[in-house]
Design a protein around this motif. Sequence first.
Motif, mmCIF file in Angstrom:
data_model
loop_
_atom_site.group_PDB
_atom_site.id
_atom_site.type_symbol
_atom_site.label_atom_id
_atom_site.label_comp_id
_atom_site.label_asym_id
_atom_site.label_seq_id
_atom_site.Cartn_x
_atom_site.Cartn_y
_atom_site.Cartn_z
ATOM 1 N N SER A 114 -1.918 0.375 -5.564
ATOM 2 C CA SER A 114 -2.576 0.147 -5.183
ATOM 3 C C SER A 114 -4.868 0.385 -5.018
ATOM 4 O O SER A 114 -5.316 -1.054 -5.710
ATOM 5 C CB SER A 114 -2.689 0.665 -3.234
ATOM 6 O OG SER A 114 -3.968 -0.257 -2.709
ATOM 7 N N ASP A 159 0.852 -1.404 0.154
ATOM 8 C CA ASP A 159 0.496 -0.141 0.338
ATOM 9 C C ASP A 159 1.309 1.112 -0.147
ATOM 10 O O ASP A 159 0.144 2.827 0.045
ATOM 11 C CB ASP A 159 -1.039 0.525 1.716
ATOM 12 C CG ASP A 159 -2.321 -0.786 1.142
ATOM 13 O OD1 ASP A 159 -2.564 -1.204 -0.497
ATOM 14 O OD2 ASP A 159 -2.543 -1.565 2.280
ATOM 15 N N LYS A 195 -6.517 -3.440 -7.477
ATOM 16 C CA LYS A 195 -7.291 -4.293 -6.670
ATOM 17 C C LYS A 195 -8.726 -4.634 -7.619
ATOM 18 O O LYS A 195 -9.292 -3.580 -8.872
ATOM 19 C CB LYS A 195 -8.413 -2.653 -5.554
ATOM 20 C CG LYS A 195 -9.450 -3.973 -4.318
ATOM 21 C CD LYS A 195 -10.106 -2.781 -3.570
ATOM 22 C CE LYS A 195 -11.203 -3.455 -2.815
ATOM 23 N NZ LYS A 195 -10.190 -5.174 -2.638
#
Length: 398
Positions: free
Chosen positions: A47, A41, A51
Amino acid sequence: MNKTLSIHKRNAVLNSMKELVKEHAQTILDANKIDMDSYDDSDLAMSDRLKVNDAKIDGMIESLRQLAELEDPVGVERFSFTHDNGMQIYNRTASFGTVMIIYESRPDVTIEAGGIAFKSGNKILLKGGKESINSNLAIVDLWHKALQDNDVSTEWVEYLNYNRAETQAFLENPTQTLDLIVPRGGERLIEFVKQNAKCPVIVSGRGNNFVYVHKHADVAMALDIIVNAKTQKVSGCNAVDKVLIDNDLPNKAQFIEDLLDRLAAHNVEVLGDDSLANYNTVKQIENDDIWYKEFLDYKIVIGSIPHTLAAIEMINKYSGGHSASIVTSAQGAAENFMASVDCGAVYHNASTRFTDGFEFGLGGELAISTDKLHQRGPIGLQHLVTNKWYVHGNGQIR
């Protein structure tokens, strides 16, 4: 693999892939969780791009659906001419051959960009980042199943699980024919590819997008556009990083206060030029280099500008050539701005967040090019082709 698959075969594979993604969505999500759990992160944009959630799965499925329904981009006649000597001359679109896509963090690229390259009749070489390896391999497994289910060789979609040194060696001395490379990621990745590649490279460069609030702007509209362009998805290359406010905007001070309040509600860090020195929540910029930076974060720079010409000159100097927007009710000012700003996409009274192949009706995008050759802005299905000449004669000599 020189022969292009029939459009029937290509569409059949895309439709099979669409159903497989639906059926195995949880497999993709589980693989992505491994990648997310391994990521530290440290980079907000990375990040966010890494995802995969239900909404991204839905986007993958919709991209495949749209691609399967779009017309075949290969073999489209662009030009025809009958020579004085009777020869018939045609120019038609053609596949590149083998397209390599090098990308960071985004597993949806494995479907969206891969699908565009495949539908365009190209063999695809996918080189994703180590941070998304599990997600990418799970998706490539589905690609291979979709190909096999339609009696098509899995060689049409190949994943290159290379480290940096192996990637560099491949770029410098490819072990197979390579016709085009598209890097999608940060400036370091793009520079790495440009330095080492031996074939054409389409650069999907930095954003650093601007919104110019003209003196005849609808201020409520301007507030909504800026907040949306900054905060709706900060990791997007089409997010806004810079705002220029016309000196002659009526009630300019109130507009700035309202804008700062709206940005504060989204925890956006605001930097400003000397004209915003009296606002306690605004950090003063240290030097003009900040105008070049793409943030991919909850951060924005606001400055004042004397007129439209100055705004155009500033955008052309500092922006990444991606997207820029003017907010105004003056049609003439908008037309001048849009014709003069040197960006791939220019907007009048709309958010820069729409610079996207899917939003532009292209069925997704291979990349958003900030180059001017051979295609600028979102590169969709109909752009991922080259062309060739077909000349029919009956013995003509020159």
